[in-house]
Design a protein around this motif. Structure first.
Motif, short mmCIF file in Angstrom:
data_model
loop_
_atom_site.label_atom_id
_atom_site.label_comp_id
_atom_site.label_asym_id
_atom_site.label_seq_id
_atom_site.Cartn_x
_atom_site.Cartn_y
_atom_site.Cartn_z
N PRO A 167 48.54 -1.55 31.13
CA PRO A 167 48.06 -2.16 29.88
C PRO A 167 48.90 -3.36 29.43
CG PRO A 167 48.01 0.22 29.68
CD PRO A 167 48.68 -0.09 31.00
N TYR A 168 48.19 -4.32 28.77
CA TYR A 168 48.88 -5.49 28.20
C TYR A 168 49.78 -5.08 27.03
CZ TYR A 168 45.47 -8.39 30.72
OH TYR A 168 44.71 -8.99 31.68
N TYR A 169 49.42 -3.99 26.37
CA TYR A 169 50.14 -3.62 25.14
C TYR A 169 51.45 -2.91 25.46
CZ TYR A 169 45.44 -4.66 23.74
OH TYR A 169 44.23 -5.27 23.61
N MET A 211 42.43 -4.35 46.31
CA MET A 211 41.87 -4.46 44.95
C MET A 211 42.93 -3.97 43.96
SD MET A 211 38.26 -2.92 43.49
CE MET A 211 38.73 -1.52 42.50
N GLU A 212 43.04 -4.67 42.83
CA GLU A 212 43.98 -4.24 41.79
C GLU A 212 43.20 -3.55 40.67
OE1 GLU A 212 47.76 -6.04 41.58
OE2 GLU A 212 47.34 -6.79 39.58
N LEU A 213 43.46 -2.28 40.48
CA LEU A 213 42.80 -1.52 39.42
C LEU A 213 43.26 -2.08 38.08
CD1 LEU A 213 43.54 1.94 41.03
CD2 LEU A 213 41.27 0.87 40.89
N GLN A 214 42.33 -2.29 37.16
CA GLN A 214 42.65 -2.94 35.88
C GLN A 214 42.73 -1.89 34.77
OE1 GLN A 214 43.03 -6.66 35.73
NE2 GLN A 214 43.40 -5.91 37.79
N PHE A 215 43.94 -1.45 34.49
CA PHE A 215 44.15 -0.57 33.34
C PHE A 215 44.68 -1.40 32.17
CE2 PHE A 215 45.36 2.46 36.95
CZ PHE A 215 44.09 2.99 37.04
N VAL A 216 44.11 -2.60 31.99
CA VAL A 216 44.76 -3.58 31.12
C VAL A 216 44.55 -3.31 29.63
CG1 VAL A 216 44.84 -5.39 32.85
CG2 VAL A 216 42.86 -5.21 31.34
N ARG A 217 43.46 -2.63 29.26
CA ARG A 217 43.29 -2.26 27.84
C ARG A 217 43.92 -0.90 27.57
NH1 ARG A 217 39.90 -6.19 25.94
NH2 ARG A 217 38.79 -7.16 27.67
N ARG A 218 43.54 0.03 28.41
CA ARG A 218 44.17 1.35 28.35
C ARG A 218 43.88 2.07 29.66
NH1 ARG A 218 40.48 5.49 26.40
NH2 ARG A 218 38.40 4.66 26.61
N VAL A 219 44.57 3.17 29.88
CA VAL A 219 44.32 3.95 31.09
C VAL A 219 43.23 4.96 30.76
CG1 VAL A 219 45.33 5.45 32.84
CG2 VAL A 219 46.73 3.66 31.77
#
Ligand SMILES: [Zn+2]
Length: 282
Positions: free
Chosen positions: A66-68, A32-40
């Motif tokens: 994160p994407y940013y 599983m890939e943990l999604q910290f894509v918006r923020r951690v």
């Protein structure tokens, strides 16, 4: 190869990482890939629980930062903030026991790709040094991106991996397909990708691959959105056949909207193809 979803499976009742890990196991998946894509947003205590859950369930974790992040921002403060965001994801991933941390390094804006490459490389060297100083068992995985405006074609991604010890590629085959306007979709083209990995990074890289695979919609400007595999023109069976034939090892993370369904589909076909190959050998 290990197979799993990008984030907590859709069918998980309680939307937590720990519950997601148990669900991955219950579904018969491996990763599983943990999604910290918006923020951690995850704290250390939760990260320790996640680590325990992954170990108990035999689930291999990775993480998406994160994407940013943009190492080619004109604003030095934003470059620094990008570095800090990635490091924050790295540190929490290390506690979770997630070795591979995926991220998108930069946008080109109007700058020549070679300049953007140098900027990204310089920032990644700083982060790699920090990872070493902190003694973290982390592999930075810049991802092949889906749009020609985003830094991260196959050559750039492999070059960063060749130059910096702590860096290895995340090969997103759907992105390569979309970015090239529909190419990279045949047995021979998939083999050519693996061949470049081997040329630049050696045989060992093919034994430690981190792959993203899902359906994708695209235009002349590259990726539009992710799709389920059945709705896409990506010839994933041929890709799986190449991975079986080349004896590639590592993790395949599925970012289709239906997450676990396509992850299970890929795993099923991969093993069918592997069995077939085994039979033809004996
Ligand atoms: Zn990504």
């Amino acid at each position: 190869m290990l197979f799993g979803p990008a984030g907590v499976p859709v069918s998980t009742q309680k939307r937590s990482s720990v519950d997601g890990i148990a669900k991955v196991r219950a579904l018969g998946l491996d990763a599983m890939e943990l999604q910290f894509v918006r923020r951690v947003a995850m704290g250390e205590e939760c990260a320790h629980q996640v680590r325990r859950a992954a170990r108990e369930n035999g689930v291999r974790l990775s993480a998406h930062a994160p994407y940013y992040i943009n190492f080619n921002s004109k604003d030095p403060e934003k470059v620094k903030a990008s570095r800090e965001r990635l490091l924050k994801a790295v540190r929490i991933s290390a506690i979770c026991g997630a070795r591979n941390v995926v991220f998108h390094p930069a946008f080109y804006h109007d700058d020549p790709p070679s300049i953007v490459y140098e900027r990204a490389e310089a920032q990644l060297r700083l982060i790699a040094d920090q990872i070493r100083d902190e003694g973290l068992d982390i592999c930075l995985r810049p991802e092949t991106t889906g749009k020609p405006t985003q830094f991260g074609d196959l050559g750039e991604t492999l070059q960063l991996s060749a130059e910096i010890d702590a860096v290895s590629p995340c090969i997103d085959f759907a992105h390569l397909h979309a970015r090239s306007g529909g190419a990279i979709n045949t047995y021979a083209e998939f083999e050519a990708v693996l061949d470049r990995v081997r040329q630049l990074l050696g045989e060992g890289a093919l034994q430690d691959m981190h792959i993203h695979l899902q359906g994708i919609a695209y235009t002349g400007a590259g990726e539009r959105k992710h799709l389920n595999l059945a709705a896409s023109d990506l010839r994933y069976e041929e890709l799986l056949q190449v991975l079986v034939g080349w004896g590639v090892r590592g993790t395949i993370i599925c970012e289709s909207p239906n997450l676990e369904e396509d992850a299970l589909l890929l795993k099923r076909i991969y093993h069918l193809l592997g069995d077939k190959q085994g039979e033809s050998r004996t």
